[in-house]
Every structure is written in C-alpha cells, then in structure tokens.
Write an enzyme that holds these catalytic residues in place. Structure first.
Site, short mmCIF file in Angstrom:
data_model
loop_
_atom_site.label_atom_id
_atom_site.label_comp_id
_atom_site.label_asym_id
_atom_site.label_seq_id
_atom_site.Cartn_x
_atom_site.Cartn_y
_atom_site.Cartn_z
N LYS A 181 26.42 4.53 -15.74
CA LYS A 181 25.89 4.03 -16.90
C LYS A 181 26.96 3.23 -17.61
O LYS A 181 27.87 3.96 -18.20
CB LYS A 181 25.37 5.34 -17.54
CG LYS A 181 24.18 4.93 -18.58
CD LYS A 181 24.46 3.81 -19.56
CE LYS A 181 25.12 4.41 -20.84
NZ LYS A 181 25.31 3.52 -21.86
N GLU A 256 38.34 10.49 -19.89
CA GLU A 256 39.47 9.59 -20.24
C GLU A 256 39.16 9.27 -21.72
O GLU A 256 38.14 8.42 -21.80
CB GLU A 256 39.83 8.55 -19.30
CG GLU A 256 40.06 8.97 -17.82
CD GLU A 256 41.25 9.76 -17.69
OE1 GLU A 256 42.14 9.79 -18.71
OE2 GLU A 256 41.60 10.33 -16.81
N CYS A 289 42.95 1.51 -24.70
CA CYS A 289 43.48 2.78 -24.90
C CYS A 289 44.77 3.23 -24.84
O CYS A 289 45.22 4.01 -25.87
CB CYS A 289 42.80 3.61 -23.87
SG CYS A 289 42.96 3.26 -22.27
#
Ligand code: NAD
Length: 490
Positions: A181, A256, A289
């Site tokens: 997804k 994560e 990130c």
C-alpha cells in the site's frame, strides 16, 4: 486495465490483486507538485476494506506457490525484476519526479537505480544463506528459515520507489507474498512496480498492490488476521496506530519512522566539506528521514562555519526538478508546505531567530531553504521532525555538550559527525543513540548492515539478513540419533 498518461508513460491506476488489475467504485486524485493548479495527473482506485481483504486473500492463495519456490528460483525472478527496473529507469524516474517532485537526475542515477540494486542484493543473499546445523548429545540439530506468509508493506510518499523496493525485496526473497500500500500523495511508481513484477515472472498473488487512503484501505490491511508480517515506513504517529493492530493480531511488526538527525561539526573538521554537506541537507527539500536537520557546531568556529554554510546555501537553485540547473524542487503537497510553514511561524512567535528563509515561494510549491537559531534546545523546531527544508543551528562548548545535545530528542535514526580526529570519531560515534552514524560522509553505506532507528525512529532493523530474518519463521529441528543435511532456505 485503466491507465493515466503521466509524462508520456501509461501508468496503471487500478489495484493489482492476484495477478489481475482490479478497479474500485471510487477514485482519489493525485496532482503533480510541479504544476499543482494544472489539475489531477491521475485518478487512482480508492481501495476500501473489500479491496484490502481481496488482496490479502490473493496473497494467502499465492503463498502456496511462491512460498514453495527454492531460493534459486526466487532469485531468478528477482534478478529479472532488477533487469526490468534498469530497462525502465527513465520512465520510472519521470513518473516519480512528476508525482512527488524529487530531482529527475537524482531519481534516475540514485533512487530508481537503487531499486534494482535492492532486488539484486536480496536475490544474492537468499541463495547464500546456509542453515546452522550441529550435533550435541546424540541429537542432530538444524535451524530452518521458513517463509512466514503474507506480508503487508506500507510506504511513505518520499522516495516512494526506492523505499518500496527496499521493503518488498526482502519480503519476496524470504518467500513471503506481499500486499503493498503506497502513500496517497505519491501512488504512481508503485503501479509501475506491480506491472514489472508481473512481467518478471512473479506468480499470481505473490505481488499485490492496493491503492488508497491510509485510514481506509491501509487500516483494513493491517487489521486483517490472515496477515503474518507488517512492515511500515512512515511517521511515528501512524506507526503507533499500525503497531496496535499488529499487537491485536500478534503479528511481528517492523517500523522505520521519522528522524531529527544531528550534524555535529567539531573545530578540527574539514570546514569546507562540513559546511557544504550541511547546506545540502536542503536537498530534496529536506524531505529525507536521514537528514541531519539539527546542525551542532563547536562555538569557536561559529562565524567561520556560518559564512561557509551561507555561501553554499546561496548557491542552491530552486526550480523545476527536471532541469539540469536546478538543485531543489518543490515540496510534495500544499498541505505539507503549510505544515512546514506552521513550524516556522510558531518558531518565530516563540522567539527563535530565523537566520535565513522562513517563507514559502508564492508562485510554486517551493519553500525557501531555512535556517533557525532556536532560543532553547526545547524549541519545537529542535525537538520535532519538520520534514522540509528547515534546519536548526546550535553551538556547543565541548564534546560532552555536543553528545548531550545530539542525544536530546526522542528520535534516534541517523547522525553525522565531522572531525579529523580518528579518536574523536570513534568516541563520539559510539556515544550517539542512533541506528546509524556517518563520520565525514553521508548516505553511502553497505546495504547488508542493519538499518533502523532508536527511540521513536523505529522498531526492528532492516538491511541484509536482518530483514530476511524478520520475514522468516525460524524452526529448530532435532532428530535423536539422526543426521541432518543443511541446505539453503526451505
Ligand atoms: P505517514 O505515516 O503519514 O504515511 C505513511 C503510510 O502510512 C502511507 O502509505 C499512508 O497511507 C499509510 N497510513 C496512514 N494511516 C494509516 C493507517 N491508519 N493504517 C495503515 N496505514 C496508514 O507518513 P508520510 O507522511 O507518508 O511519510 C513521512 C514520514 O515517513 C516522516 O516521518 C519520515 O521521516 C518517515 N520516513 C522514514 C524513513 C525511514 O527509513 N526511517 C524513510 C522515509 C520516510
């Protein structure tokens, strides 16, 4: 199969379930951050609980076949997948750039290329695996690594192609089937992945894709009790919600999550290199990130560092990510631009100093590269991930204070240290509470090393065998007075 023409590429806009393209009664639109007012670039199937459950059922059915492939058979399909990604690199990069705004050249050479590398890495690792076998007290023992079953893979909107392959490749290599997804702000490159997976020879049901909104189809996927693994990359807030669903069904879950990395510069550092790297934390509009978004500089080199930092930051060109001359593209979505600006406005109101930038660009979705000197280490801009082109600047008196500041947030994904002292590099590197520490470099790493975060930056580790172990059930087989023949993964 319905498709949308995105930059001359026909991109499927349906779900891919059990080897078939399947639509939903409703759709959601996706727009390009390069031309937001130009209208939608695609109307994508908006999955619901029915689509989610159909995809999980297809993954359960597909597991009987894909889970029975030998490691060499799986590796063959995965190498075919890597070949196809390489062959379609330009198209994937263009679709991704149009869908979420990262630099086209960087997509081509770095992120999409890494997608192929991810499949090759896990194809190679899966055939190299050797079972542990030993004899003790008349007992033959062997540890078998069994595929665990259908896995849900949920990914974020930044670098979606690379991050998706990073999570899909180990799941598939381990012999699990997957339901992917992707994020609703950048759903398109995942559809190209599904198309290539079909062509590469993954059997029906091995590789399923559902499109849609996280709270709708994403929630239905992670709540499905037939799922055996959930692997997620995204924000800590969503990680908490998915973690509850995983706990409810007792499903192993890896996450994560966000980062707020320190970039620490000591007075003995190569200042040019450190300041250049610091200014390049604006790359990809800071939507990274791993970014070192908290710049921590030794007090004695404050002015010298800032001068060099501004020189490098002044040279950055904002523009169209398809143009060679551009360094920084737009942020992904107007809502995200507003989120980023909200942080800056609150910082201003709270008495933090906006050293540069601090405003959105009026005519596009770019945000000016921004540096903030906070009034205190408790400032929101220091303690919370902004995920935009906004860096903070603080100074420290000595090594102890540098470490204290670096470790002072709830996050713990990555850190950078700039020093020419080998002793300091190791001392400070070992003292940092993060999953990754780079000294005098950034981003480059061995993909077999563990990858993940401490604190609210994540649960579990990916990378190399770590991800393969996560996607496997380990069995110890013991035969009294018997023998065992170690083989590769079952
Ligand atoms: P997000 O958490 O909003 O969404 C991530 C994904 O979760 C999307 O696909 C979304 O549709 C889905 N989702 C949302 N609600 C859900 C629910 N209730 N159930 C199931 N799925 C749901 O994150 P984002 O804004 O897309 O991504 C940005 C975040 O991702 C940042 O925090 C960034 O640091 C983090 N990130 C981390 C890494 C890493 O490797 N640690 C890499 C990239 C991004």
């Amino acid at each position: 199969m319905r498709t949308a023409d995105v930059g001359g590429v026909a991109v499927p806009v349906d779900h891919f379930i059990g080897g078939e393209w399947v639509s939903s009664p409703t759709t959601f639109e996706t727009r390009s951050p390069l031309d937001w007012d130009g209208g939608p670039i695609a109307q994508v199937a908006r999955g619901d609980a029915e689509a989610a459950n159909a995809a999980v059922d297809a993954a359960v059915a597909g597991f009987a076949e894909w889970g029975s492939y030998t490691p060499h058979q799986r590796a063959e399909v995965m190498h075919a997948m890597a070949d196809l990604i390489e062959a379609h690199n330009d198209e994937i990069a263009m679709v991704e750039t149009l869908d979420m705004g990262f630099m086209y050249e960087s997509m081509k050479n770095r992120l999409v290329a890494r997608g192929a590398v991810n499949f090759r890495l896990y194809a190679d690792l899966i055939v190299q695996h050797e079972e542990r076998a030993w004899e003790a007290k008349n007992m033959a023992n062997v540890v078998q690594r069994m595929p665990s079953g259908p896995a849900i893979v949920i990914t974020p909107w930044n670098a979606p192609f690379m991050l998706s392959t990073w999570k899909l490749a180990p799941a598939l290599a381990a012999g699990n089937t997957v339901v992917h997804k992707p994020a609703e702000w950048s759903p398109l490159s995942a559809a190209l992945l599904a198309e290539l997976a079909n062509e590469a020879g993954f059997p029906a049901g091995a590789y399923n894709l559902v499109q849609g909104i996280g709270e709708e189809v994403g929630a239905a996927l992670v709540e499905n009790p037939k799922v055996r693994r959930i692997t997620f990359t995204g924000s800590p807030e969503t990680g908490r919600i998915i973690g509850k669903a995983a706990a409810q069904n007792l499903v192993p879950f890896t996450a994560e999550l966000g980062g707020k990395g320190p970039l620490i510069v000591f007075a003995d550092a190569d200042l040019d290199a450190a300041a250049h790297r610091a200014a390049w934390q604006f790359d990809d509009s800071g939507q990274v990130c791993l970014a070192g978004s908290r710049i921590l500089v030794e007090e004695s080199i404050r002015e010298e560092f800032l001068t060099k930092f501004h020189e490098h930051a002044d040279a950055l060109v904002l523009g169209d990510p398809r143009d060679d001359g551009t360094d920084i593209g737009p942020v992904v979505h107007p809502d995200h631009r507003d989120n980023v600006h909200g942080f800056v406005e609150r910082a201003r109101a709270a008495g933090d100093t906006i050293v540069r930038g601090g405003e959105p660009v009026e005519t596009s979705l770019h945000y000016l590269p921004t540096l903030i000197e906070p009034a205190s280490n408790d400032s929101e801009v220091v303690q919370r991930e902004i995920f935009g082109p906004v860096l903070t600047f603080q100074t420290f008196a000595d090594e102890a204070e540098a470490i204290e500041l670096a470790n002072s947030t709830e996050y713990g994904l990555a850190a950078m240290v700039w020093t020419t002292s080998q002793e300091r590099a190791e001392r400070v590197g070992r003292a940092l509470r993060t999953g990754l520490v780079w000294v005098n470099t950034f981003l480059v790493r061995d993909l077999t090393a563990p990858f993940g975060g401490c604190g609210i930056s994540g649960i579990g580790r990916e990378g190399g065998d770590h991800a393969l172990e996560f996607h496997s059930d380990l069995k110890t087989l013991m035969i009294l007075n018997g023998t065992v023949t170690p083989t590769g993964t079952a």
